[in-house]
Design a protein around this motif. Structure first.
Motif, PDB file in Angstrom:
ATOM      1  N   GLU A   3       0.857  -1.180   0.000  1.00  0.00           N
ATOM      2  CA  GLU A   3       0.000   0.000   0.000  1.00  0.00           C
ATOM      3  C   GLU A   3       0.892   1.229   0.000  1.00  0.00           C
ATOM      4  OE1 GLU A   3      -3.165  -0.373  -0.282  1.00  0.00           O
ATOM      5  OE2 GLU A   3      -4.340   0.870   1.054  1.00  0.00           O
ATOM      6  N   PRO A   4       0.651   2.188  -0.905  1.00  0.00           N
ATOM      7  CA  PRO A   4       1.493   3.369  -0.953  1.00  0.00           C
ATOM      8  C   PRO A   4       1.475   4.141   0.342  1.00  0.00           C
ATOM      9  CG  PRO A   4       0.146   3.211  -2.917  1.00  0.00           C
ATOM     10  CD  PRO A   4      -0.347   2.168  -1.961  1.00  0.00           C
ATOM     11  N   ALA A   5       2.567   4.840   0.587  1.00  0.00           N
ATOM     12  CA  ALA A   5       2.641   5.664   1.787  1.00  0.00           C
ATOM     13  C   ALA A   5       1.655   6.812   1.674  1.00  0.00           C
ATOM     14  CB  ALA A   5       4.061   6.204   1.951  1.00  0.00           C
ATOM     15  N   GLY A   6       1.374   7.444   2.786  1.00  0.00           N
ATOM     16  CA  GLY A   6       0.495   8.591   2.722  1.00  0.00           C
ATOM     17  C   GLY A   6      -0.363   8.743   3.953  1.00  0.00           C
ATOM     18  N   VAL A   7      -0.363   7.735   4.849  1.00  0.00           N
ATOM     19  CA  VAL A   7      -1.095   7.839   6.091  1.00  0.00           C
ATOM     20  C   VAL A   7      -0.183   7.422   7.223  1.00  0.00           C
ATOM     21  CG1 VAL A   7      -3.348   7.433   5.064  1.00  0.00           C
ATOM     22  CG2 VAL A   7      -2.013   5.498   5.798  1.00  0.00           C
ATOM     23  N   ASP A   8      -0.529   7.854   8.424  1.00  0.00           N
ATOM     24  CA  ASP A   8       0.214   7.462   9.609  1.00  0.00           C
ATOM     25  C   ASP A   8       0.192   5.951   9.735  1.00  0.00           C
ATOM     26  OD1 ASP A   8       1.223   6.997  12.110  1.00  0.00           O
ATOM     27  OD2 ASP A   8      -0.131   8.353  13.160  1.00  0.00           O
ATOM     28  N   PRO A  14     -10.076   5.650  10.250  1.00  0.00           N
ATOM     29  CA  PRO A  14     -10.199   5.164   8.872  1.00  0.00           C
ATOM     30  C   PRO A  14     -10.128   6.335   7.910  1.00  0.00           C
ATOM     31  CG  PRO A  14     -12.355   5.294   9.903  1.00  0.00           C
ATOM     32  CD  PRO A  14     -11.352   5.640  10.970  1.00  0.00           C
ATOM     33  N   MET A  15      -9.977   6.063   6.626  1.00  0.00           N
ATOM     34  CA  MET A  15      -9.996   7.121   5.630  1.00  0.00           C
ATOM     35  C   MET A  15     -11.425   7.648   5.491  1.00  0.00           C
ATOM     36  SD  MET A  15      -6.824   6.984   4.986  1.00  0.00           S
ATOM     37  CE  MET A  15      -6.618   8.088   3.584  1.00  0.00           C
ATOM     38  N   PRO A  16     -11.590   8.885   5.041  1.00  0.00           N
ATOM     39  CA  PRO A  16     -12.936   9.484   4.981  1.00  0.00           C
ATOM     40  C   PRO A  16     -13.938   8.656   4.185  1.00  0.00           C
ATOM     41  CG  PRO A  16     -11.248  11.155   4.615  1.00  0.00           C
ATOM     42  CD  PRO A  16     -10.543   9.836   4.626  1.00  0.00           C
ATOM     43  N   THR A  46      -5.975   2.571  -1.826  1.00  0.00           N
ATOM     44  CA  THR A  46      -7.258   3.077  -1.358  1.00  0.00           C
ATOM     45  C   THR A  46      -7.337   3.150   0.160  1.00  0.00           C
ATOM     46  OG1 THR A  46      -8.147   0.825  -1.551  1.00  0.00           O
ATOM     47  CG2 THR A  46      -8.525   2.310  -3.403  1.00  0.00           C
ATOM     48  N   GLY A  47      -6.272   2.797   0.852  1.00  0.00           N
ATOM     49  CA  GLY A  47      -6.232   2.967   2.298  1.00  0.00           C
ATOM     50  C   GLY A  47      -6.662   1.759   3.110  1.00  0.00           C
ATOM     51  N   LYS A  48      -6.571   0.564   2.536  1.00  0.00           N
ATOM     52  CA  LYS A  48      -6.971  -0.632   3.289  1.00  0.00           C
ATOM     53  C   LYS A  48      -6.060  -0.844   4.494  1.00  0.00           C
ATOM     54  CE  LYS A  48      -6.517  -3.395  -0.177  1.00  0.00           C
ATOM     55  NZ  LYS A  48      -6.010  -2.331  -1.083  1.00  0.00           N
ATOM     56  N   ARG A  49      -4.782  -0.560   4.326  1.00  0.00           N
ATOM     57  CA  ARG A  49      -3.849  -0.718   5.449  1.00  0.00           C
ATOM     58  C   ARG A  49      -4.232   0.242   6.577  1.00  0.00           C
ATOM     59  NH1 ARG A  49       1.565  -2.483   6.152  1.00  0.00           N
ATOM     60  NH2 ARG A  49       2.149  -2.070   8.297  1.00  0.00           N
ATOM     61  N   VAL A 152      -8.228 -12.131  16.579  1.00  0.00           N
ATOM     62  CA  VAL A 152      -8.812 -11.483  15.401  1.00  0.00           C
ATOM     63  C   VAL A 152      -7.716 -11.324  14.356  1.00  0.00           C
ATOM     64  CG1 VAL A 152      -9.996  -9.469  14.467  1.00  0.00           C
ATOM     65  CG2 VAL A 152     -10.507 -10.238  16.794  1.00  0.00           C
ATOM     66  N   LEU A 153      -7.955 -11.874  13.182  1.00  0.00           N
ATOM     67  CA  LEU A 153      -6.993 -11.796  12.079  1.00  0.00           C
ATOM     68  C   LEU A 153      -7.566 -10.876  11.005  1.00  0.00           C
ATOM     69  CD1 LEU A 153      -4.435 -12.793  10.620  1.00  0.00           C
ATOM     70  CD2 LEU A 153      -5.777 -14.722   9.781  1.00  0.00           C
ATOM     71  N   ILE A 154      -6.811  -9.845  10.625  1.00  0.00           N
ATOM     72  CA  ILE A 154      -7.236  -8.900   9.602  1.00  0.00           C
ATOM     73  C   ILE A 154      -6.328  -9.077   8.387  1.00  0.00           C
ATOM     74  CG2 ILE A 154      -7.680  -6.485   9.043  1.00  0.00           C
ATOM     75  CD1 ILE A 154      -7.820  -5.927  12.069  1.00  0.00           C
ATOM     76  N   LEU A 155      -6.910  -9.594   7.307  1.00  0.00           N
ATOM     77  CA  LEU A 155      -6.169  -9.778   6.067  1.00  0.00           C
ATOM     78  C   LEU A 155      -6.391  -8.576   5.164  1.00  0.00           C
ATOM     79  CD1 LEU A 155      -7.092 -13.501   5.204  1.00  0.00           C
ATOM     80  CD2 LEU A 155      -5.162 -12.669   6.536  1.00  0.00           C
ATOM     81  N   VAL A 156      -5.326  -8.063   4.592  1.00  0.00           N
ATOM     82  CA  VAL A 156      -5.394  -6.973   3.617  1.00  0.00           C
ATOM     83  C   VAL A 156      -4.971  -7.534   2.273  1.00  0.00           C
ATOM     84  CG1 VAL A 156      -4.474  -4.724   2.939  1.00  0.00           C
ATOM     85  CG2 VAL A 156      -4.899  -5.220   5.360  1.00  0.00           C
ATOM     86  N   SER A 157      -5.811  -7.348   1.257  1.00  0.00           N
ATOM     87  CA  SER A 157      -5.478  -7.908  -0.052  1.00  0.00           C
ATOM     88  C   SER A 157      -5.826  -6.939  -1.168  1.00  0.00           C
ATOM     89  CB  SER A 157      -6.229  -9.227  -0.277  1.00  0.00           C
ATOM     90  OG  SER A 157      -5.940  -9.745  -1.567  1.00  0.00           O
ATOM     91  N   HIS A 158      -4.836  -6.691  -2.039  1.00  0.00           N
ATOM     92  CA  HIS A 158      -5.066  -5.877  -3.235  1.00  0.00           C
ATOM     93  C   HIS A 158      -5.665  -6.715  -4.352  1.00  0.00           C
ATOM     94  CE1 HIS A 158      -2.565  -3.351  -0.866  1.00  0.00           C
ATOM     95  NE2 HIS A 158      -1.425  -3.923  -1.196  1.00  0.00           N
ATOM     96  N   GLN A 159      -5.518  -8.029  -4.257  1.00  0.00           N
ATOM     97  CA  GLN A 159      -6.036  -8.945  -5.275  1.00  0.00           C
ATOM     98  C   GLN A 159      -6.682 -10.150  -4.582  1.00  0.00           C
ATOM     99  OE1 GLN A 159      -2.014  -9.137  -7.184  1.00  0.00           O
ATOM    100  NE2 GLN A 159      -3.123  -8.720  -9.068  1.00  0.00           N
ATOM    101  N   PRO A 160      -7.825  -9.940  -3.952  1.00  0.00           N
ATOM    102  CA  PRO A 160      -8.452 -11.030  -3.188  1.00  0.00           C
ATOM    103  C   PRO A 160      -8.801 -12.239  -4.041  1.00  0.00           C
ATOM    104  CG  PRO A 160      -9.950  -9.156  -3.426  1.00  0.00           C
ATOM    105  CD  PRO A 160      -8.602  -8.692  -3.861  1.00  0.00           C
TER     106      PRO A 160
END
Length: 328
Positions: A3-8, A14-16, A46-49, A152-160
């Motif tokens: 995920e590209p940088a841009g948030v803390d 969460p993102m708006p 899109t800010g999933k991370r 609790v497991l949180i998976l982040v996927s750009h290509q689910p």
């Protein structure tokens, strides 16, 4: 792809454009029905991370404020310091192959069976989930099939779609698409990015990618690439010479840039209103390529991108990328 940088990196918000997803998550906490596994899927940038980090922060916080973590209690301070004993982030090693191997998920499994040291939940963020090799995915599946209490497991996927159907079925799936352009544009302007429309177009609508492009002078890079491609197409420069200039960028990044450029040129070819005006190199390249040729280029770039993402194919010939644009 990360995920590209841009948030803390330790955000509690969460993102708006993720408000509805956040409300559903907050409601599950209120009802004491937090799923043992959540899959956040959607395009990169899109800010999933950020959402995953905010969810983890809320789950670990001992003194939440409204629906979010307080960011000030002992748990929050430990999390921000990267030393919370009930929290782990599993991701590929920086500068490595980009693959999550079985050792990572074995460590996750061991962590999941530990007793919480703070008498609360244990939380793991795994990103990007599609980076798991087959052995790692099989090891993770065992944890998903027999989830330990309080885990609790949180998976982040750009290509689910690259995850097995069995893994997806064991998770509560939250699909996070491209945010509305107005929301993305407002966020970018608040981040100090000027003229965000062109950057969003080249980023495929992904605001964090657009912000990264702005920080890295991405528009200048796209203009340089467009000029090089035009020179190759017109025969003013050989594909070998162009490849030599772009070799320091790397095959994978060059392929990504070409794909983004081809998509935007296709949009401009089919809808003149989407052409990137005010950028001479991009406008010049647009005049050299019709929609049929661009469709062929997009098709040719797809397998080249897949090859460039494989560790054993990192030496993909950049010359082949430029030759793809030169063919009629």
């Amino acid at each position: 792809m990360t995920e590209p940088a841009g948030v803390d990196a330790h955000t509690t918000r969460p993102m708006p454009w993720q408000q509805r997803a956040w409300e559903r998550f907050a409601a599950s906490i209120e009802a004491n029905r937090v799923p043992h596994a959540v899959l956040l899927g959607g395009p990169a940038g899109t800010g999933k991370r950020a959402l995953a980090e905010a969810m983890a922060a809320r789950l670990l916080c001992s003194q939440p404020v409204d629906t979010r973590a307080c960011d000030d209690c002992r748990d929050c301070r430990l999390r921000r310091a990267g030393s919370h004993p009930d929290y782990q982030i599993v991701e590929p090693a920086e500068g490595g192959s980009g693959i999550l191997k079985i050792e990572a998920t074995r460590a996750l499994t061991e962590f999941s069976h530990h007793t919480s040291q703070h008498n609360r939940r244990r939380v793991v963020v795994l990103t990007p989930a599609e980076a798991m090799n087959r052995h790692a995915a099989n090891a993770l599946l065992k944890t998903l099939e027999e989830p330990p209490a309080g885990m609790v497991l949180i998976l982040v996927s750009h290509q689910p779609g690259r995850l097995s159907a069995t893994i997806r079925s064991r998770c509560q799936y939250e699909r996070l698409g491209i945010p509305p352009q107005a929301s993305a544009r407002a966020w970018l302007q608040a981040q100090g990015v000027s003229a965000p429309e062109a950057l969003l177009a080249l980023a495929g609508g992904s605001p964090l990618t657009a912000r990264q492009l702005a920080a890295e002078k991405g528009m200048q890079r796209f203009e340089a690439l467009a000029a090089a491609l035009a020179a190759v197409i017109q025969g003013h420069q050989s594909a070998v010479a162009a490849a030599t200039d772009w070799r320091p960028v790397g095959a994978l990044e060059t392929t990504r840039l070409m794909q983004q450029l081809a998509i935007q040129l296709m949009r401009g070819a089919t809808d003149p209103r989407q052409r990137l005006s005010g950028h001479p190199a991009l406008e010049g390249l647009q005049t050299l390529l019709d929609s049929t040729r661009l469709a062929r280029i997009q098709g040719d770039l797809l397998p080249l991108r897949e090859a460039a993402e494989q560790p054993l194919s990192r030496e993909l010939s950049i010359e082949a990328l430029f030759l793809t644009w030169r063919r009629p």
